[in-house]
Scaffold this active site. Structure first.
Site, PDB file in Angstrom:
ATOM      1  N   LYS A 127       5.533   7.620  11.458  1.00  0.00           N
ATOM      2  CA  LYS A 127       4.683   8.412  12.349  1.00  0.00           C
ATOM      3  C   LYS A 127       5.531   9.111  13.420  1.00  0.00           C
ATOM      4  O   LYS A 127       5.209  10.207  13.870  1.00  0.00           O
ATOM      5  CB  LYS A 127       3.654   7.482  13.002  1.00  0.00           C
ATOM      6  N   HIS A 172      -9.880  -3.431   9.792  1.00  0.00           N
ATOM      7  CA  HIS A 172      -9.755  -3.374   8.333  1.00  0.00           C
ATOM      8  C   HIS A 172     -10.254  -4.656   7.660  1.00  0.00           C
ATOM      9  O   HIS A 172     -10.526  -4.654   6.458  1.00  0.00           O
ATOM     10  CB  HIS A 172      -8.292  -3.162   7.928  1.00  0.00           C
ATOM     11  N   TYR A 193      -8.389   9.490   8.491  1.00  0.00           N
ATOM     12  CA  TYR A 193      -8.591   8.686   9.702  1.00  0.00           C
ATOM     13  C   TYR A 193      -9.566   9.362  10.670  1.00  0.00           C
ATOM     14  O   TYR A 193     -10.651   8.852  10.939  1.00  0.00           O
ATOM     15  CB  TYR A 193      -7.257   8.503  10.440  1.00  0.00           C
ATOM     16  N   GLY A 233       1.078  -0.409  11.576  1.00  0.00           N
ATOM     17  CA  GLY A 233       0.551  -1.706  11.173  1.00  0.00           C
ATOM     18  C   GLY A 233       0.055  -1.650   9.750  1.00  0.00           C
ATOM     19  O   GLY A 233      -0.151  -0.572   9.187  1.00  0.00           O
ATOM     20  N   MET A 234      -0.090  -2.817   9.159  1.00  0.00           N
ATOM     21  CA  MET A 234      -0.624  -2.922   7.793  1.00  0.00           C
ATOM     22  C   MET A 234      -1.549  -4.129   7.769  1.00  0.00           C
ATOM     23  O   MET A 234      -1.141  -5.238   8.141  1.00  0.00           O
ATOM     24  CB  MET A 234       0.534  -3.070   6.795  1.00  0.00           C
ATOM     25  N   GLU A 235      -2.769  -3.877   7.288  1.00  0.00           N
ATOM     26  CA  GLU A 235      -3.856  -4.845   7.401  1.00  0.00           C
ATOM     27  C   GLU A 235      -3.801  -5.967   6.374  1.00  0.00           C
ATOM     28  O   GLU A 235      -4.836  -6.320   5.797  1.00  0.00           O
ATOM     29  CB  GLU A 235      -5.178  -4.093   7.296  1.00  0.00           C
ATOM     30  N   ASN A 236      -2.660  -6.523   6.090  1.00  0.00           N
ATOM     31  CA  ASN A 236      -2.589  -7.593   5.104  1.00  0.00           C
ATOM     32  C   ASN A 236      -3.527  -8.726   5.539  1.00  0.00           C
ATOM     33  O   ASN A 236      -3.485  -9.155   6.681  1.00  0.00           O
ATOM     34  CB  ASN A 236      -1.149  -8.054   4.948  1.00  0.00           C
ATOM     35  N   GLU A 292      -9.891   4.130   5.922  1.00  0.00           N
ATOM     36  CA  GLU A 292      -9.276   4.520   7.196  1.00  0.00           C
ATOM     37  C   GLU A 292     -10.257   5.185   8.168  1.00  0.00           C
ATOM     38  O   GLU A 292     -10.136   5.007   9.372  1.00  0.00           O
ATOM     39  CB  GLU A 292      -8.070   5.424   6.929  1.00  0.00           C
ATOM     40  N   HIS A 350      -7.280  -1.682  15.211  1.00  0.00           N
ATOM     41  CA  HIS A 350      -7.344  -0.973  13.929  1.00  0.00           C
ATOM     42  C   HIS A 350      -7.094  -1.935  12.758  1.00  0.00           C
ATOM     43  O   HIS A 350      -7.887  -2.005  11.815  1.00  0.00           O
ATOM     44  CB  HIS A 350      -6.319   0.170  13.936  1.00  0.00           C
ATOM     45  N   GLU A 351      -6.008  -2.673  12.829  1.00  0.00           N
ATOM     46  CA  GLU A 351      -5.696  -3.560  11.686  1.00  0.00           C
ATOM     47  C   GLU A 351      -6.742  -4.658  11.548  1.00  0.00           C
ATOM     48  O   GLU A 351      -7.107  -5.045  10.440  1.00  0.00           O
ATOM     49  CB  GLU A 351      -4.282  -4.136  11.820  1.00  0.00           C
ATOM     50  N   GLN A 358       0.844  -1.195   0.000  1.00  0.00           N
ATOM     51  CA  GLN A 358       0.000   0.000   0.000  1.00  0.00           C
ATOM     52  C   GLN A 358       0.879   1.245   0.000  1.00  0.00           C
ATOM     53  O   GLN A 358       1.856   1.289   0.741  1.00  0.00           O
ATOM     54  CB  GLN A 358      -0.920   0.042   1.231  1.00  0.00           C
ATOM     55  N   ASP A 403       1.737   8.568  -0.968  1.00  0.00           N
ATOM     56  CA  ASP A 403       2.577   8.567   0.241  1.00  0.00           C
ATOM     57  C   ASP A 403       2.790   9.979   0.774  1.00  0.00           C
ATOM     58  O   ASP A 403       3.011  10.179   1.962  1.00  0.00           O
ATOM     59  CB  ASP A 403       3.956   7.958  -0.050  1.00  0.00           C
ATOM     60  N   ARG A 421       9.621   3.865  12.051  1.00  0.00           N
ATOM     61  CA  ARG A 421       8.197   4.156  11.886  1.00  0.00           C
ATOM     62  C   ARG A 421       8.007   5.642  11.586  1.00  0.00           C
ATOM     63  O   ARG A 421       8.314   6.503  12.414  1.00  0.00           O
ATOM     64  CB  ARG A 421       7.482   3.771  13.176  1.00  0.00           C
TER      65      ARG A 421
HETATM   66  N1  BES Z   1      -3.403   0.802   5.936  1.00  0.00           N
HETATM   67  C1  BES Z   1      -2.737   1.622   6.896  1.00  0.00           C
HETATM   68  C2  BES Z   1      -1.319   1.942   6.526  1.00  0.00           C
HETATM   69  C3  BES Z   1      -1.174   2.691   5.223  1.00  0.00           C
HETATM   70  C4  BES Z   1      -2.063   3.672   4.841  1.00  0.00           C
HETATM   71  C5  BES Z   1      -0.107   2.396   4.397  1.00  0.00           C
HETATM   72  C6  BES Z   1      -1.913   4.336   3.630  1.00  0.00           C
HETATM   73  C7  BES Z   1       0.060   3.057   3.195  1.00  0.00           C
HETATM   74  C8  BES Z   1      -0.844   4.026   2.796  1.00  0.00           C
HETATM   75  C9  BES Z   1      -2.779   1.003   8.273  1.00  0.00           C
HETATM   76  O1  BES Z   1      -3.967   0.337   8.551  1.00  0.00           O
HETATM   77  C10 BES Z   1      -2.698   2.122   9.249  1.00  0.00           C
HETATM   78  O2  BES Z   1      -3.588   2.941   9.231  1.00  0.00           O
HETATM   79  N2  BES Z   1      -1.679   2.145  10.068  1.00  0.00           N
HETATM   80  C11 BES Z   1      -1.554   3.145  11.101  1.00  0.00           C
HETATM   81  C12 BES Z   1      -2.191   2.590  12.338  1.00  0.00           C
HETATM   82  C13 BES Z   1      -2.743   3.557  13.288  1.00  0.00           C
HETATM   83  C14 BES Z   1      -3.668   4.570  12.718  1.00  0.00           C
HETATM   84  C15 BES Z   1      -3.431   2.813  14.414  1.00  0.00           C
HETATM   85  C16 BES Z   1      -0.066   3.379  11.313  1.00  0.00           C
HETATM   86  O3  BES Z   1       0.723   2.669  10.705  1.00  0.00           O
HETATM   87  O4  BES Z   1       0.296   4.262  12.059  1.00  0.00           O
HETATM   88 ZN    ZN Z   2      -5.560   1.767   8.669  1.00  0.00          ZN
END
Ligand code: BES
Ligand code: ZN
Length: 625
Positions: free
Chosen positions: A581, A323, A405, A293-296, A342, A319-320, A165, A397, A579
């Site tokens: 974030k 999804h 979100y 995380g990534m919701e694979n 999201e 969260h994951e 993603q 990205d 990470r």
């Molecule tokens: N699907 C997303 C990660 C993502 C979004 C990757 C858009 C690439 C493009 C994943 O579910 C996510 O939202 N991860 C967050 C989790 C948090 C909001 C709890 C993260 O990684 O911080």
């Molecule tokens: Zn998400």
């Protein structure tokens, strides 16, 4: 890039999804609902239904080589070449055919034109329904991270993981890389014999460890959910349908931290309808994983930075898991509609947290999310504050923010407040059932809302206001404002401390959870004195906090206030965690504080261990054009 050139590459006359663009200004048209501006694929002519992969993972060359066999349906007149998305792939040969034997066919691979990568145009025999592509990835593939042994917990074996993603699947498999298309898949992954491969598919923890692993994913998924990882992985069950894959060193801690996963799964099913993916397992990655995380599907990929020892950061798992309904089952049709994935997932996350951990936790989690939203609303430009965001010509990205979100979740929370929980839960249950295994646009959602809730609750809901939420910046007048009683108490304590009525050591923080700490720190004024910083650090050992969220909030304060006793920790944090974030705000803060040299030095040191996405994103901050 000139559009004419691209058309030459992919053969003139081919209808591709962005063909409306003019030659001079390729992004001159209005963004359209349902158009995926990030894919070359001619999905109006062909739709891929199934992909089979036979891939060999070569750690010494940092290359994957193998064969992808795509089965597709014809939906157009069949005269156009089949156009697939690729990025940095070397295409060795292409065969195509119908039910009989496949034959070698001609193909052309365009230049890497822009964020989309390179279009692969394949000339098809009249009866073709299958193409077989022999290819190799590049060591620079944007969707892969190759880790050295020292970047893993065990330090003995290398590690590889994918992150597809939003538009990175094309860097490791040639396909129609758009969330509007769903396909089933099967795969054989060949690895060094001492390693194990796992996928977003039917993992078998008991599969013999011999370097050849086979998988199938019988539910149709969009390409961004295609995923695999290879490493020295072990498995531990948490419940009948849930378990963890991780390196031995983190396995027990992860299984203990995430022990409530099975309970989360059960309650979500009860309220929002059956879990349709069979098992739900977690894969704990090394700390360079660029996301939380990534919701694979069947196997969420999870950062180890949330293993705090007290389950304080497990909303990530909620969260994951969520999804599995919002996103994996009902999928955004293009990246413009990301909020459908999201926003719904964030709303569900809060609900799951309330079901499993109660009201106080629910209020705190929602309040923290609301604070994140406010920060973004203060900082973002108006056009980035829409839910249905214009991503035309932009890298998804780079558009990433809390808007899809938290603003998305707040819209759903408002609807819930207006019509009542029972009615809204019923709506969500019906929505997941109605659109199961489909990709939908914001307009599909709105049309569904018209037919259902707007009709049933004309007094409470107003179509115009909902459109304002989705298509206007900011949040509408009178939107709900989540609050937490526990946080109000923290506010009082912070005020007291700031007015010097109490020293930090006198504050009773006895049973504060991470949420209260975070709220306490994030609510501090921009400037604190050296004495105040020392008071906090001595009383609460913040520089040494092992909770990464608390450490993160604290480090931001120390950068703003030039508190250099925390800088060793800052460096260690930036080097050991990938990470985004955390990294993006920290590097931004350093640049704002004039710590350019230190940011540059630490970034250069950490860079070999960062994911390609992390390198790209943070380079833009540290080395602005
Ligand atoms: N699907 C997303 C990660 C993502 C979004 C990757 C858009 C690439 C493009 C994943 O579910 C996510 O939202 N991860 C967050 C989790 C948090 C909001 C709890 C993260 O990684 O911080
Ligand atoms: Zn998400």
């Amino acid at each position: 890039m000139s559009y004419r050139r691209l058309l030459n590459v992919v053969l003139l006359g081919t209808a591709i999804s962005v063909a409306a663009c003019s030659e001079t200004d390729e992004y001159a048209v209005e963004p359209q609902s349902g158009v995926d501006y990030h894919s070359f694929a001619n999905t109006e002519d062909y739709r891929v239904k199934h992909v089979d992969m036979d891939l060999t993972v070569d750690f010494s060359r940092k290359v994957i080589e193998g064969v992808a066999t795509l089965q597709f349906e014809r939906v157009g007149d069949g005269k156009s070449p089949l156009i697939l998305d690729t990025r940095d792939l070397t295409i060795e040969s292409v065969h195509a055919g119908g039910s009989g034997e496949l034959q070698a066919v001609t193909f052309s691979l365009g230049d890497n034109v822009d964020i989309r990568g390179a279009a692969l145009a394949i000339d098809l025999p009249a009866d073709a329904s299958t193409v077989e592509i022999r290819y190799q990835t590049s060591p620079a593939a944007t969707g892969l991270q190759w880790l050295e042994p020292q970047q893993t917990a065990g330090k003995r074996y290398p590690f590889l993981f994918t992150q597809a993603q939003a538009i990175h699947a094309r860097s490791f498999v040639p396909l129609q890389d758009t969330p509007g298309i769903r396909m089933t898949y099967s795969a054989t992954i060949r690895t060094p014999a001492e390693l194990r491969a796992v996928m977003s598919a039917n993992n078998d923890p008991d599969a013999e460890k011999n370097g050849v692993y086979t998988f199938s994913m019988p539910q149709p998924i969009p390409s961004y959910l295609l995923a695999f990882a290879v490493g020295d992985l072990e498995f531990k069950a948490m419940g009948p349908r849930t378990g963890v894959y991780a390196e031995h060193e983190v396995l027990d801690a992860a299984a203990a931290e995430f022990a409530d996963t099975e309970a989360m799964l059960e309650i979500t099913e009860e309220v929002y309808g059956p879990y349709r993916w069979d098992r739900y397992d977690l894969l704990i990655l090394p700390p360079s994983f660029p996301f939380g995380g990534m919701e694979n599907p069947r196997l969420s990929f999870i950062t180890p930075t949330v293993i705090a020892g007290d389950k304080s950061l497990v909303s990530l798992i909620a969260h994951e898991l969520a999804h599995s309904w919002s996103g994996n089952l009902v999928t955004n049709s293009s990246w413009r509609d990301l909020w459908l994935n999201e926003g719904f997932t964030t709303y569900l996350t809060y609900r799951i947290m309330q079901f499993v951990y109660g009201d106080e936790r629910y209020q705190m989690e929602m309040s923290l999310g609301y604070a994140d939203l406010q920060t973004d609303l203060d900082e973002l430009e108006d056009h980035d504050e829409l839910l249905a965001i214009d991503v035309h010509g932009r890298d998804p990205d780079d558009v990433f923010s809390n808007i899809p979100y938290e603003k998305g979740a707040l819209l759903l929370f408002e609807i819930e407040q207006k019509i009542g929980r029972a009615a809204f839960d019923q709506f969500l249950l019906d929505y997941f059932n109605k659109f199961a295994f489909q990709s939908i646009t914001t307009e599909d959602f709105l049309a569904h809302l018209e037919r259902t809730l707007l009709k049933a609750h004309p007094e409470e809901l107003d179509a115009k206001r909902i459109r304002e939420w989705i298509f206007e910046p900011g949040i509408p007048e009178g939107a709900p404002h989540p609050q937490s009683d526990a946080f109000m108490h923290v506010d009082t304590i912070r005020e007291n401390w700031l007015s010097s009525a109490a020293t930090a050591a006198e504050i009773d923080t006895g049973n504060w959870t991470y949420h209260q700490w975070k709220h306490f720190l994030d609510g501090m004024p921009d400037k604190l004195s050296r004495e105040q910083l020392e008071d906090l650090d001595q009383a609460f050992e913040l520089t040494a906090s092992t909770n990464n969220e608390i450490a993160f909030s604290w480090l931001r304060i120390t950068i703003r206030n030039d508190y250099e006793p925390a800088y060793d920790r800052l460096e260690d944090f930036l080097v050991s965690i990938g990470r985004n974030k955390f990294l993006v705000p920290l590097y931004k803060d350093m640049m704002t504080a004039g710590m350019d040299d230190m940011a540059d030095r630490i970034f250069q040191k950490a860079k070999p261990g960062y994911h390609p996405l992390t390198v790209k994103r943070n380079s833009q901050i540290i080395y602005p054009e």
